[in-house]
Design a protein around this motif. Structure first.
Motif, PDB file in Angstrom:
ATOM      1  N   PRO A  27      76.679  90.231  46.226  1.00  0.00           N
ATOM      2  CA  PRO A  27      76.188  91.620  46.200  1.00  0.00           C
ATOM      3  C   PRO A  27      77.210  92.559  46.828  1.00  0.00           C
ATOM      4  O   PRO A  27      77.987  92.157  47.703  1.00  0.00           O
ATOM      5  CB  PRO A  27      74.894  91.556  47.014  1.00  0.00           C
ATOM      6  CG  PRO A  27      75.025  90.328  47.861  1.00  0.00           C
ATOM      7  CD  PRO A  27      75.831  89.352  47.059  1.00  0.00           C
ATOM      8  N   ASP A  28      77.214  93.817  46.381  1.00  0.00           N
ATOM      9  CA  ASP A  28      78.182  94.774  46.918  1.00  0.00           C
ATOM     10  C   ASP A  28      77.611  95.625  48.046  1.00  0.00           C
ATOM     11  O   ASP A  28      78.302  96.485  48.593  1.00  0.00           O
ATOM     12  CB  ASP A  28      78.740  95.671  45.810  1.00  0.00           C
ATOM     13  CG  ASP A  28      77.677  96.580  45.199  1.00  0.00           C
ATOM     14  OD1 ASP A  28      76.522  96.583  45.666  1.00  0.00           O
ATOM     15  OD2 ASP A  28      78.012  97.292  44.224  1.00  0.00           O
ATOM     16  N   ALA A  52      76.777  94.316  42.290  1.00  0.00           N
ATOM     17  CA  ALA A  52      77.363  93.026  42.639  1.00  0.00           C
ATOM     18  C   ALA A  52      78.790  92.934  42.127  1.00  0.00           C
ATOM     19  O   ALA A  52      79.188  93.634  41.200  1.00  0.00           O
ATOM     20  CB  ALA A  52      76.538  91.876  42.068  1.00  0.00           C
ATOM     21  N   TRP A  53      79.559  92.042  42.753  1.00  0.00           N
ATOM     22  CA  TRP A  53      80.891  91.695  42.297  1.00  0.00           C
ATOM     23  C   TRP A  53      80.857  90.304  41.677  1.00  0.00           C
ATOM     24  O   TRP A  53      80.239  89.397  42.211  1.00  0.00           O
ATOM     25  CB  TRP A  53      81.875  91.684  43.468  1.00  0.00           C
ATOM     26  CG  TRP A  53      82.220  93.038  43.974  1.00  0.00           C
ATOM     27  CD1 TRP A  53      81.694  93.689  45.061  1.00  0.00           C
ATOM     28  CD2 TRP A  53      83.187  93.934  43.417  1.00  0.00           C
ATOM     29  NE1 TRP A  53      82.273  94.933  45.201  1.00  0.00           N
ATOM     30  CE2 TRP A  53      83.196  95.104  44.203  1.00  0.00           C
ATOM     31  CE3 TRP A  53      84.049  93.866  42.311  1.00  0.00           C
ATOM     32  CZ2 TRP A  53      84.038  96.187  43.934  1.00  0.00           C
ATOM     33  CZ3 TRP A  53      84.872  94.938  42.054  1.00  0.00           C
ATOM     34  CH2 TRP A  53      84.867  96.081  42.850  1.00  0.00           C
ATOM     35  N   VAL A  54      81.532  90.167  40.552  1.00  0.00           N
ATOM     36  CA  VAL A  54      81.721  88.871  39.917  1.00  0.00           C
ATOM     37  C   VAL A  54      83.222  88.599  39.880  1.00  0.00           C
ATOM     38  O   VAL A  54      84.008  89.468  39.480  1.00  0.00           O
ATOM     39  CB  VAL A  54      81.154  88.849  38.488  1.00  0.00           C
ATOM     40  CG1 VAL A  54      81.557  87.568  37.769  1.00  0.00           C
ATOM     41  CG2 VAL A  54      79.643  88.986  38.509  1.00  0.00           C
ATOM     42  N   VAL A  55      83.635  87.420  40.298  1.00  0.00           N
ATOM     43  CA  VAL A  55      85.036  87.029  40.290  1.00  0.00           C
ATOM     44  C   VAL A  55      85.207  85.821  39.384  1.00  0.00           C
ATOM     45  O   VAL A  55      84.402  84.884  39.424  1.00  0.00           O
ATOM     46  CB  VAL A  55      85.525  86.703  41.715  1.00  0.00           C
ATOM     47  CG1 VAL A  55      86.957  86.190  41.692  1.00  0.00           C
ATOM     48  CG2 VAL A  55      85.435  87.937  42.599  1.00  0.00           C
ATOM     49  N   TYR A  56      86.269  85.839  38.569  1.00  0.00           N
ATOM     50  CA  TYR A  56      86.493  84.755  37.609  1.00  0.00           C
ATOM     51  C   TYR A  56      87.992  84.555  37.417  1.00  0.00           C
ATOM     52  O   TYR A  56      88.806  85.398  37.801  1.00  0.00           O
ATOM     53  CB  TYR A  56      85.830  85.088  36.265  1.00  0.00           C
ATOM     54  CG  TYR A  56      86.384  86.342  35.624  1.00  0.00           C
ATOM     55  CD1 TYR A  56      87.454  86.281  34.746  1.00  0.00           C
ATOM     56  CD2 TYR A  56      85.845  87.594  35.918  1.00  0.00           C
ATOM     57  CE1 TYR A  56      87.981  87.429  34.170  1.00  0.00           C
ATOM     58  CE2 TYR A  56      86.359  88.749  35.345  1.00  0.00           C
ATOM     59  CZ  TYR A  56      87.425  88.654  34.475  1.00  0.00           C
ATOM     60  OH  TYR A  56      87.948  89.795  33.924  1.00  0.00           O
ATOM     61  N   ASP A  57      88.370  83.428  36.798  1.00  0.00           N
ATOM     62  CA  ASP A  57      89.769  83.142  36.496  1.00  0.00           C
ATOM     63  C   ASP A  57      90.170  83.899  35.239  1.00  0.00           C
ATOM     64  O   ASP A  57      89.624  83.668  34.156  1.00  0.00           O
ATOM     65  CB  ASP A  57      89.981  81.640  36.287  1.00  0.00           C
ATOM     66  CG  ASP A  57      89.774  80.841  37.562  1.00  0.00           C
ATOM     67  OD1 ASP A  57      89.817  81.454  38.647  1.00  0.00           O
ATOM     68  OD2 ASP A  57      89.574  79.616  37.468  1.00  0.00           O
ATOM     69  N   ALA A  58      91.133  84.816  35.375  1.00  0.00           N
ATOM     70  CA  ALA A  58      91.566  85.633  34.242  1.00  0.00           C
ATOM     71  C   ALA A  58      92.442  84.830  33.284  1.00  0.00           C
ATOM     72  O   ALA A  58      93.139  83.893  33.690  1.00  0.00           O
ATOM     73  CB  ALA A  58      92.321  86.851  34.747  1.00  0.00           C
ATOM     74  N   GLY A 114      78.397  97.320  52.877  1.00  0.00           N
ATOM     75  CA  GLY A 114      79.113  97.269  51.610  1.00  0.00           C
ATOM     76  C   GLY A 114      80.494  96.675  51.774  1.00  0.00           C
ATOM     77  O   GLY A 114      81.358  96.853  50.916  1.00  0.00           O
ATOM     78  N   SER A 115      80.719  95.945  52.862  1.00  0.00           N
ATOM     79  CA  SER A 115      82.007  95.334  53.136  1.00  0.00           C
ATOM     80  C   SER A 115      82.061  93.942  52.515  1.00  0.00           C
ATOM     81  O   SER A 115      81.317  93.047  52.921  1.00  0.00           O
ATOM     82  CB  SER A 115      82.222  95.244  54.657  1.00  0.00           C
ATOM     83  OG  SER A 115      83.369  94.514  54.971  1.00  0.00           O
ATOM     84  N   VAL A 116      82.933  93.766  51.516  1.00  0.00           N
ATOM     85  CA  VAL A 116      83.057  92.495  50.814  1.00  0.00           C
ATOM     86  C   VAL A 116      84.481  91.970  50.988  1.00  0.00           C
ATOM     87  O   VAL A 116      85.448  92.739  50.914  1.00  0.00           O
ATOM     88  CB  VAL A 116      82.731  92.645  49.317  1.00  0.00           C
ATOM     89  CG1 VAL A 116      82.649  91.275  48.644  1.00  0.00           C
ATOM     90  CG2 VAL A 116      81.424  93.398  49.123  1.00  0.00           C
ATOM     91  N   TRP A 117      84.599  90.669  51.194  1.00  0.00           N
ATOM     92  CA  TRP A 117      85.885  90.039  51.443  1.00  0.00           C
ATOM     93  C   TRP A 117      86.114  88.898  50.460  1.00  0.00           C
ATOM     94  O   TRP A 117      85.171  88.254  50.013  1.00  0.00           O
ATOM     95  CB  TRP A 117      85.951  89.512  52.879  1.00  0.00           C
ATOM     96  CG  TRP A 117      85.842  90.591  53.906  1.00  0.00           C
ATOM     97  CD1 TRP A 117      84.710  91.250  54.288  1.00  0.00           C
ATOM     98  CD2 TRP A 117      86.905  91.173  54.662  1.00  0.00           C
ATOM     99  NE1 TRP A 117      84.998  92.202  55.245  1.00  0.00           N
ATOM    100  CE2 TRP A 117      86.343  92.180  55.492  1.00  0.00           C
ATOM    101  CE3 TRP A 117      88.275  90.940  54.730  1.00  0.00           C
ATOM    102  CZ2 TRP A 117      87.115  92.933  56.371  1.00  0.00           C
ATOM    103  CZ3 TRP A 117      89.040  91.692  55.603  1.00  0.00           C
ATOM    104  CH2 TRP A 117      88.461  92.681  56.412  1.00  0.00           C
ATOM    105  N   ALA A 118      87.383  88.652  50.152  1.00  0.00           N
ATOM    106  CA  ALA A 118      87.757  87.561  49.250  1.00  0.00           C
ATOM    107  C   ALA A 118      89.006  86.892  49.796  1.00  0.00           C
ATOM    108  O   ALA A 118      89.853  87.548  50.420  1.00  0.00           O
ATOM    109  CB  ALA A 118      88.014  88.090  47.846  1.00  0.00           C
ATOM    110  N   VAL A 119      89.128  85.589  49.566  1.00  0.00           N
ATOM    111  CA  VAL A 119      90.318  84.848  49.996  1.00  0.00           C
ATOM    112  C   VAL A 119      90.788  83.959  48.864  1.00  0.00           C
ATOM    113  O   VAL A 119      90.020  83.571  47.980  1.00  0.00           O
ATOM    114  CB  VAL A 119      90.046  83.991  51.253  1.00  0.00           C
ATOM    115  CG1 VAL A 119      89.646  84.870  52.428  1.00  0.00           C
ATOM    116  CG2 VAL A 119      88.986  82.919  50.983  1.00  0.00           C
ATOM    117  N   GLY A 120      92.089  83.616  48.892  1.00  0.00           N
ATOM    118  CA  GLY A 120      92.629  82.756  47.857  1.00  0.00           C
ATOM    119  C   GLY A 120      94.083  82.452  48.107  1.00  0.00           C
ATOM    120  O   GLY A 120      94.586  82.530  49.229  1.00  0.00           O
TER     121      GLY A 120
END
Length: 362
Positions: free
Chosen positions: A289-290, A295-301, A341-347
């Motif tokens: 959720p944002d 919401a945010w959806v993340v996928y392999d481009a 509304g703070s969203v984080w991603a790692v990779g």
């Protein structure tokens, strides 16, 4: 860590977002314009696998580090920070694969054969004698893990069968929980997955999981199968958003299955499905959720790296994650700071060297 993501239309095509990222370790970056992700930390020695954000705003990141140039040896790594500053902290003594948290003094770390809880001062380590932990969630008073879940492959055979195990910590014992669906993702009281080859949702009553009636998936093909891979729930409105895939036999030698992206949105008693040709078959898509009703959806481009879909009130906006020049970077985990509304991603880069931390709405 929480890939916590519709019945809406895409607007425009996926746009590449270019950012300059400094080559040195632990470089901080300026906040991106509204609507974009920004790189807040990168280190070419690192590779990041998991992230969790506590209600107090502490961001924990787990991964590995190659300490010496040219060395193939890696060591476990745990970072703690927020905004643009991240520092290495003492880990639980094993490589952490998954993270989740309930408060600043209740952070959980899961490895291959051990798991641990941070109590604000030290790690309390215990043996893990169950399956591979693929997802971990601290929701209310419950601590959940999804074990040994499998991922559909377009190159697979027609006999593919979804599988996973859901466990809940009851006191000091991890108990297997019966579910009416094969669970692949959780958020709030909702679980996403499939039943006998069809996308499905279930809801937690407080004592048991119950299947939820969903509408038929449009654009049906002969031999079609489907699954929801993750779900995101807006805590204020109760809006449920999920992402998944639809696949069917198409006769190719190298790619016997064709597929599309499956999006779901709605509320208990009324859901809508939408099937989209772009971004195509996405069996690993994660949702979070944002904090603003979407919401945010993340996928392999397809072109490499990770792409994103932002589900808003009026539609779905495609985008991309910034990365160092001439380099792709894949998002491996997403997490939201509760009640924000703070969203984080790692990779990391495909080579596994070059860890990145992204933030949105800090």
């Amino acid at each position: 860590m929480r890939l916590t993501l519709m019945g809406m239309l895409f607007r425009g095509t996926a746009a590449a977002v270019a950012f300059f990222v400094a080559a040195g370790p632990a470089a901080a970056h300026a906040v991106a314009p509204a609507g974009q992700w920004s790189v807040v930390h990168d280190d070419r020695r690192d590779s990041y696998d998991a992230v969790t954000v506590t209600p107090g705003g502490a961001v924990w990141v787990a991964g590995t580090r190659r300490p010496d140039r040219g060395s193939s040896r890696t060591e476990s790594l745990l970072l703690k920070g927020g905004r643009s500053t991240f520092k290495r902290v003492t880990g639980p003594g094993f490589r952490v694969k998954r993270l989740t948290s309930a408060s600043d003094t209740r952070v959980w770390a899961f490895g291959a054969s051990r798991y641990a809880r941070w109590d604000g001062k030290r790690w309390q380590v215990k043996r893990w004698s169950h399956g591979r932990v693929d997802r971990a969630y601290s929701i209310g008073k419950n601590l959940w893990v999804i074990e040994d879940s499998n991922t559909f492959s377009a190159a697979g055979g027609a006999g593919w069968k979804a599988r996973s195990t859901l466990r809940r910590l009851a006191g000091s014992v991890w108990r297997k929980v019966d579910t009416p669906i094969v669970v692949k993702g959780l958020d709030g009281k909702w679980a996403a997955g499939s039943v006998r080859g069809k996308a499905a949702l279930a809801r937690w009553t407080g004592t048991a999981w119950r299947a939820v009636t969903l509408p038929a998936i449009p654009s049906s093909h002969s031999g079609q199968i489907s699954e929801l891979t993750d779900v995101a729930v807006d805590g204020e409105t109760g809006r449920v958003m999920a992402v998944g895939w639809v696949a069917w036999p198409c006769g190719g030698a190298k790619r016997p299955f064709c597929g599309e992206t499956l999006l779901l949105s709605g509320y208990l008693g009324g859901f809508n499905f939408e099937v989209r040709g772009e971004p195509g078959l996405q069996p690993r898509a994660q949702a979070e959720p944002d904090g603003r009703g979407g919401a945010w959806v993340v996928y392999d481009a397809k072109g490499g790296g990770s792409g994103s879909l932002h589900i808003g009130a009026d539609g779905v906006e495609p985008g991309a994650f910034p990365a160092p020049p001439n380099q792709n970077a894949f998002v491996r985990d997403l997490a939201i700071r509760p009640e924000s509304g703070s969203v984080w991603a790692v990779g990391a880069a495909p080579s596994g060297r070059g860890g990145l931390i992204w933030a949105h709405g800090r």
